[in-house]
Design an enzyme around this catalytic site. Structure first.
Site, PDB file in Angstrom:
ATOM      1  N   ASN A  87       0.916  -1.399  -0.130  1.00 28.98           N
ATOM      2  CA  ASN A  87       0.125   0.025  -0.062  1.00 28.98           C
ATOM      3  C   ASN A  87       0.857   1.210  -0.029  1.00 28.98           C
ATOM      4  O   ASN A  87       0.386   2.188  -0.365  1.00 28.98           O
ATOM      5  CB  ASN A  87      -1.094  -0.025   1.184  1.00 28.98           C
ATOM      6  CG  ASN A  87      -0.295  -0.362   2.453  1.00 28.98           C
ATOM      7  OD1 ASN A  87       0.237  -1.456   2.499  1.00 28.98           O
ATOM      8  ND2 ASN A  87      -0.364   0.076   3.593  1.00 28.98           N
ATOM      9  N   GLN A  89      -4.769  -4.029  -2.426  1.00 33.48           N
ATOM     10  CA  GLN A  89      -4.202  -2.828  -3.108  1.00 33.48           C
ATOM     11  C   GLN A  89      -4.132  -3.386  -4.673  1.00 33.48           C
ATOM     12  O   GLN A  89      -3.835  -2.525  -5.454  1.00 33.48           O
ATOM     13  CB  GLN A  89      -3.048  -2.343  -2.771  1.00 33.48           C
ATOM     14  CG  GLN A  89      -3.051  -1.593  -1.209  1.00 33.48           C
ATOM     15  CD  GLN A  89      -3.816  -0.323  -1.359  1.00 33.48           C
ATOM     16  OE1 GLN A  89      -4.132   0.383  -2.609  1.00 33.48           O
ATOM     17  NE2 GLN A  89      -4.223   0.236  -0.196  1.00 33.48           N
ATOM     18  N   THR A 113     -26.215 -10.643   8.607  1.00 31.30           N
ATOM     19  CA  THR A 113     -26.996 -10.222   7.619  1.00 31.30           C
ATOM     20  C   THR A 113     -26.456  -9.777   6.625  1.00 31.30           C
ATOM     21  O   THR A 113     -25.607  -8.610   6.909  1.00 31.30           O
ATOM     22  CB  THR A 113     -28.225  -9.227   8.096  1.00 31.30           C
ATOM     23  OG1 THR A 113     -29.070 -10.174   9.119  1.00 31.30           O
ATOM     24  CG2 THR A 113     -29.122  -8.912   6.878  1.00 31.30           C
ATOM     25  N   CYS A 165      -3.036   4.700   7.866  1.00 32.90           N
ATOM     26  CA  CYS A 165      -3.219   3.995   9.253  1.00 32.90           C
ATOM     27  C   CYS A 165      -2.028   4.497   9.958  1.00 32.90           C
ATOM     28  O   CYS A 165      -2.125   4.586  11.348  1.00 32.90           O
ATOM     29  CB  CYS A 165      -3.243   2.429   9.041  1.00 32.90           C
ATOM     30  SG  CYS A 165      -4.457   1.847   7.984  1.00 32.90           S
ATOM     31  N   SER A 221     -10.905  -5.554  -0.878  1.00 32.26           N
ATOM     32  CA  SER A 221     -11.593  -4.521  -0.103  1.00 32.26           C
ATOM     33  C   SER A 221     -12.264  -3.574  -0.907  1.00 32.26           C
ATOM     34  O   SER A 221     -11.716  -3.020  -1.922  1.00 32.26           O
ATOM     35  CB  SER A 221     -10.893  -3.910   0.855  1.00 32.26           C
ATOM     36  OG  SER A 221     -11.547  -2.713   1.725  1.00 32.26           O
ATOM     37  N   GLY A 222     -13.538  -3.377  -0.641  1.00 29.58           N
ATOM     38  CA  GLY A 222     -14.462  -2.633  -1.870  1.00 29.58           C
ATOM     39  C   GLY A 222     -13.935  -1.200  -1.995  1.00 29.58           C
ATOM     40  O   GLY A 222     -13.796  -0.426  -3.074  1.00 29.58           O
ATOM     41  N   HIS A 223     -13.437  -0.480  -0.846  1.00 26.10           N
ATOM     42  CA  HIS A 223     -13.299   0.992  -0.900  1.00 26.10           C
ATOM     43  C   HIS A 223     -11.993   1.234  -1.740  1.00 26.10           C
ATOM     44  O   HIS A 223     -11.521   2.520  -1.697  1.00 26.10           O
ATOM     45  CB  HIS A 223     -13.424   1.557   0.382  1.00 26.10           C
ATOM     46  CG  HIS A 223     -12.319   1.388   1.626  1.00 26.10           C
ATOM     47  ND1 HIS A 223     -11.286   2.202   1.779  1.00 26.10           N
ATOM     48  CD2 HIS A 223     -12.139   0.148   2.225  1.00 26.10           C
ATOM     49  CE1 HIS A 223     -10.372   1.622   2.783  1.00 26.10           C
ATOM     50  NE2 HIS A 223     -10.984   0.437   3.020  1.00 26.10           N
TER      51      HIS A 223
HETATM   52  N1  PLP Z   1      -4.277  -4.443   3.381  1.00 27.13           N
HETATM   53  C1  PLP Z   1      -3.905  -3.465   2.814  1.00 27.13           C
HETATM   54  C2  PLP Z   1      -2.737  -3.617   1.880  1.00 27.13           C
HETATM   55  C3  PLP Z   1      -4.473  -2.274   2.969  1.00 27.13           C
HETATM   56  O1  PLP Z   1      -3.853  -1.145   2.097  1.00 27.13           O
HETATM   57  C4  PLP Z   1      -5.497  -1.915   3.641  1.00 27.13           C
HETATM   58  C5  PLP Z   1      -6.323  -0.714   3.678  1.00 27.13           C
HETATM   59  O2  PLP Z   1      -5.516   0.372   3.673  1.00 27.13           O
HETATM   60  C6  PLP Z   1      -6.150  -3.012   4.255  1.00 27.13           C
HETATM   61  C7  PLP Z   1      -5.586  -4.291   4.218  1.00 27.13           C
HETATM   62  C8  PLP Z   1      -7.254  -2.850   5.075  1.00 27.13           C
HETATM   63  O3  PLP Z   1      -8.295  -2.798   4.450  1.00 27.13           O
HETATM   64  P1  PLP Z   1      -9.830  -2.441   5.170  1.00 27.13           P
HETATM   65  O4  PLP Z   1      -9.611  -0.756   5.269  1.00 27.13           O
HETATM   66  O5  PLP Z   1     -10.975  -2.621   4.179  1.00 27.13           O
HETATM   67  O6  PLP Z   1      -9.937  -3.287   6.375  1.00 27.13           O
END
Ligand code: PLP
Length: 395
Positions: A152, A180, A238, A326, A200-202
């Site tokens: 990331n 990613q 759900t 993060c 991950s969707g977002h």
């Molecule tokens: N793994 C990686 C490489 C990420 O970049 C992220 C989020 O930044 C995650 C896991 C965590 O994903 P989520 O925010 O959907 O929990």
């Protein structure tokens, strides 16, 4: 859409695509029934979940039945690793790289506190995984090897197929955090021996709060969330129907436009990167340009603080990131750059630009106009920067 912001922080999160919003809206308004209900009003929703599952599976080259919807990438990472440990109680070792996301690394710390052994694979100064070290660390006691598909912070892409083979040679399972990678680079799980894959969707223009876990067919999977019979009895709770439909549509869009977007986004990223390296002395790229996501560049501007750069960029409505979302918020240098042995003078001044399909050349030009004077000014303000500039013979 906020037209004023120059958003180059797409590895943190992405804008929901308008097509995705259109697809999910009816499930927040008209079709709000519970897909497990007996009545038609609820039950009719179920086929939309299955449609989304097929769309997502097509993007990653999986069977729909191998894809479980979860709440996020973190849940998927946790579920995969814990399942592997619970299904083979004799194997009490985990192998992960030093540059994994906290969704894996923080879990590893907790596992160590519980008496499991975790081996952390080092990376070199470009962030490449040391395969020799990894080979030595995987033993017949290893339950699971977890290596991300793409990092990331740097965008580095890892040889996950090869690593999956190494894991299997010792009877260990292989998990990849592809949060990613999915939607940015082609993935065809049928051609690999990967056991688990998290997404991950977002990160691909669907909303926050929806993720998925690929579980290879035939693999025993231990439920992470225990309760009802949703998701083939593998993940209770759900269903987040609107999120699931959104993720399906986002996956379909990514699959349709992947080739053209990859080329266009990489060209914009390269334009920005080359321009910044040219106009800012003592700037360096962190990572491995030979094997990187098309949308990411991580650049260190030596002798100054990344946070100071971000705050000044923010004044021009440019949203970028220093380290991962993060880890920012603390002034701790990024664990990824530390693992790569990036020098102290460069570690604190790193900025990650992560692009997407909505970025334009005009936006890159704005960054190229605003950033070099910011770097110059901050170096003038920094005693360390001034001293170093003098010793380099620059004013
Ligand atoms: N793994 C990686 C490489 C990420 O970049 C992220 C989020 O930044 C995650 C896991 C965590 O994903 P989520 O925010 O959907 O929990």
């Amino acid at each position: 859409m906020n037209k004023n912001v120059v958003y180059v922080d797409n590895n943190a999160t992405t804008r929901v695509a308008p097509e995705v919003l259109d697809a999910m809206m009816p499930f927040l308004t008209d079709f709000y029934g519970n897909p497990s209900s007996i009545h038609t009003f609820g039950g009719q929703v179920h086929k939309h979940i299955e449609n989304a599952r097929a769309q997502l599976a097509a993007l990653i080259g999986a069977e729909p039945s191998e894809t479980i919807f979860t709440s996020c990438g973190t849940e998927s990472d946790n579920a995969a690793i814990l399942s592997a440990l619970e299904n083979d109680l004799r194997r009490r070792r985990v192998v992960a790289t030093r540059v994994e996301h906290p969704a894996v690394l923080s879990l590893c710390k907790v596992l160590q506190q519980k008496g499991y052994h975790v081996d952390y694979v080092p990376v070199n100064n470009k962030g490449q995984v040391c395969l020799d070290a990894l080979c030595r660390m995987v033993t017949d006691d290893t339950a699971i090897v977890s290596v991300m598909w793409a990092n990331n912070e740097t965008g580095n892409v890892y040889p996950v197929q090869e690593i999956a083979e190494i894991a299997h040679q010792h009877g260990a399972l292989f998990h990849t955090d592809a949060v990613q990678a999915v939607g940015k680079v082609p993935i065809d799980l049928k051609k690999t021996r990967i056991d688990f894959l998290s997404l991950s969707g977002h990160k691909l223009h669907a909303p926050k709060g929806i993720g998925a876990l690929y579980v290879r067919r035939g693999l025993k999977f231990n439920q992470f969330l225990i309760g009802g019979h949703q998701e083939y009895g593998l993940r209770a709770g759900t269903e987040n129907v609107s999120g699931i439909v959104a993720l399906g549509r986002a996956a379909q869009l990514a699959a349709q436009h992947m080739d053209e977007e990859r080329t266009r986004v990489a060209a914009l990223r390269d334009y920005l990167e080359t321009g910044l390296l040219k106009s800012c002395p003592d700037a360096r790229v962190n990572g491995n340009p030979a094997s990187r996501l098309p949308n990411t560049t991580n650049i260190s501007f030596e002798f100054i603080e990344g946070e100071a750069i971000l705050l000044r960029l923010n004044e021009f409505n440019v949203a970028a990131s220093s380290g991962s979302a993060c880890t920012s918020g603390s002034l701790e240098p990024s664990h990824v750059l530390r693992a790569m042995g990036v020098p102290q003078t460069a570690m604190h001044g790193s900025i990650r630009f992560s692009l997407c399909r909505y970025n334009t050349k005009e936006e890159m030009d704005l960054i190229l106009e605003k950033l070099p004077p910011i770097v110059r000014l901050l170096r003038e303000l920094s005693p360390y920067g001034r001293e170093t500039a003098k010793s380099h013979g620059r004013p």
